[in-house]
Scaffold this active site. Structure first.
Site, PDB file in Angstrom:
ATOM      1  N   MET A  90      64.769 103.842   4.634  1.00  4.94           N
ATOM      2  CA  MET A  90      63.439 103.416   4.195  1.00  4.94           C
ATOM      3  C   MET A  90      62.420 104.558   4.091  1.00  4.94           C
ATOM      4  O   MET A  90      61.224 104.317   4.155  1.00  4.94           O
ATOM      5  CB  MET A  90      62.909 102.321   5.137  1.00  4.94           C
ATOM      6  CG  MET A  90      63.808 101.092   5.210  1.00  4.94           C
ATOM      7  SD  MET A  90      64.179 100.350   3.594  1.00  4.94           S
ATOM      8  CE  MET A  90      62.635  99.504   3.271  1.00  4.94           C
ATOM      9  N   HIS A 109      69.822  98.873  -3.752  1.00  5.92           N
ATOM     10  CA  HIS A 109      68.484  98.288  -3.826  1.00  5.92           C
ATOM     11  C   HIS A 109      68.626  96.782  -4.044  1.00  5.92           C
ATOM     12  O   HIS A 109      69.403  96.357  -4.909  1.00  5.92           O
ATOM     13  CB  HIS A 109      67.701  98.922  -4.977  1.00  5.92           C
ATOM     14  CG  HIS A 109      66.305  98.391  -5.079  1.00  5.92           C
ATOM     15  ND1 HIS A 109      65.308  98.755  -4.202  1.00  5.92           N
ATOM     16  CD2 HIS A 109      65.747  97.503  -5.929  1.00  5.92           C
ATOM     17  CE1 HIS A 109      64.196  98.099  -4.518  1.00  5.92           C
ATOM     18  NE2 HIS A 109      64.429  97.343  -5.559  1.00  5.92           N
ATOM     19  N   THR A 141      67.693 109.559  -8.296  1.00  8.49           N
ATOM     20  CA  THR A 141      66.973 110.628  -8.979  1.00  8.49           C
ATOM     21  C   THR A 141      65.590 110.726  -8.337  1.00  8.49           C
ATOM     22  O   THR A 141      65.270 109.948  -7.436  1.00  8.49           O
ATOM     23  CB  THR A 141      66.825 110.329 -10.484  1.00  8.49           C
ATOM     24  OG1 THR A 141      66.073 109.113 -10.627  1.00  8.49           O
ATOM     25  CG2 THR A 141      68.173 110.176 -11.166  1.00  8.49           C
TER      26      THR A 141
HETATM   27  C1  GRF Z   1      69.320  95.914   2.371  1.00  6.39           C
HETATM   28  O1  GRF Z   1      68.913  94.720   1.749  1.00  6.39           O
HETATM   29  C2  GRF Z   1      69.056  97.069   1.468  1.00  6.39           C
HETATM   30  O2  GRF Z   1      69.320  96.821   0.142  1.00  6.39           O
HETATM   31  C3  GRF Z   1      67.569  97.189   1.705  1.00  6.39           C
HETATM   32  O3  GRF Z   1      67.421  97.075   3.093  1.00  6.39           O
HETATM   33  C4  GRF Z   1      68.434  96.230   3.573  1.00  6.39           C
HETATM   34  C5  GRF Z   1      69.159  97.003   4.632  1.00  6.39           C
HETATM   35  O4  GRF Z   1      70.046  96.244   5.346  1.00  6.39           O
HETATM   36  N1  GRF Z   1      66.954  98.259   1.059  1.00  6.39           N
HETATM   37  P1  GRF Z   1      71.106  96.965   6.294  1.00  6.39           P
HETATM   38  O5  GRF Z   1      70.359  97.981   7.157  1.00  6.39           O
HETATM   39  O6  GRF Z   1      72.158  97.595   5.457  1.00  6.39           O
HETATM   40  O7  GRF Z   1      71.630  95.842   7.165  1.00  6.39           O
END
Ligand code: GRF
Length: 202
Positions: A90, A109, A141
């Site tokens: 994140m 995503h 990217t």
């Molecule tokens: C997933 O939905 C991913 O796409 C998003 O955050 C979530 C992460 O889940 N960006 P995890 O940490 O893989 O359980």
């Protein structure tokens, strides 16, 4: 054999799916799971799976993204990855970091890109009255949630769905899509994976 490093920020369920997939005749193996949060549940789960872990707390760098990344690069470069997978990571990466791994960094995503880059994807899809949602694996990217699409899985949005129920449905498909894309990517195949038909049954 390709070497794969995975970056996580939270629970790491996508990371677990990726790590579990890399066995047998899979062309890659996990070499590192790293996080910007030393308390991330994903680090514990990686350790349980026998994968080396590293943590660099981004909060110590007070918004200096380049300094944070310079520190994070240490364990990543030491692991000598061929492929870097962002899995619920994140932090937005600087163009400099992205450039270094260009053509070998993937992200998942939780939307059908190019729709809904950024946060709150499920709430936005429901609010828009969309009939379907899904997830996308793409090459990273310098533009956030952009880059060549390597695979998508679609799911229906059901009446009565909340962002939480939809997120749970999409996440189940993330756990199938990401390993499927990684397997092909590691083998040098960059053609898009489509999971629409199989995903309906999850
Ligand atoms: C997933 O939905 C991913 O796409 C998003 O955050 C979530 C992460 O889940 N960006 P995890 O940490 O893989 O359980």
């Amino acid at each position: 054999m390709k070497r794969v490093a995975i970056l996580v920020s939270g629970g790491g369920s996508n990371m677990v799916a990726l790590v579990r997939s890399m066995t047998g005749d899979h062309p890659a193996r996990p070499v590192l799971v790293a996080s910007n949060d030393p308390g991330a549940q994903g680090l514990l789960r990686a350790a349980e799976l026998g994968v080396p872990t590293a943590a660099v707390d981004h909060r110590a760098f007070k918004g200096d993204r380049s300094a944070f990344e310079a520190e994070l690069l240490g364990p990543i470069l030491a692991a000598e990855p061929d492929i870097l997978c962002l899995a619920g990571f994140m932090r937005v990466l600087t163009p400099g970091f992205v450039e270094r791994f260009e053509g070998r960094m993937l992200n998942i995503h939780p939307s059908l890109l190019p729709k809904y880059p950024g946060l709150h994807t499920h709430a936005r899809a429901i609010a828009a009255g969309d009939e379907e949602a899904g997830c996308t694996v793409h090459e990273v990217t310098a533009v956030l949630d952009d880059g060549p699409i390597l695979g998508q899985a679609r799911v229906p949005i059901l009446s009565g769905d909340t962002p939480e129920t939809l997120a749970a449905r999409v996440l189940r498909h993330e756990h199938v899509l990401y390993p499927a894309v990684l397997r092909r990517y590691a083998a040098g195949d960059r053609s898009p994976v489509r999971l629409a038909e199989t995903s309906e049954r999850l």
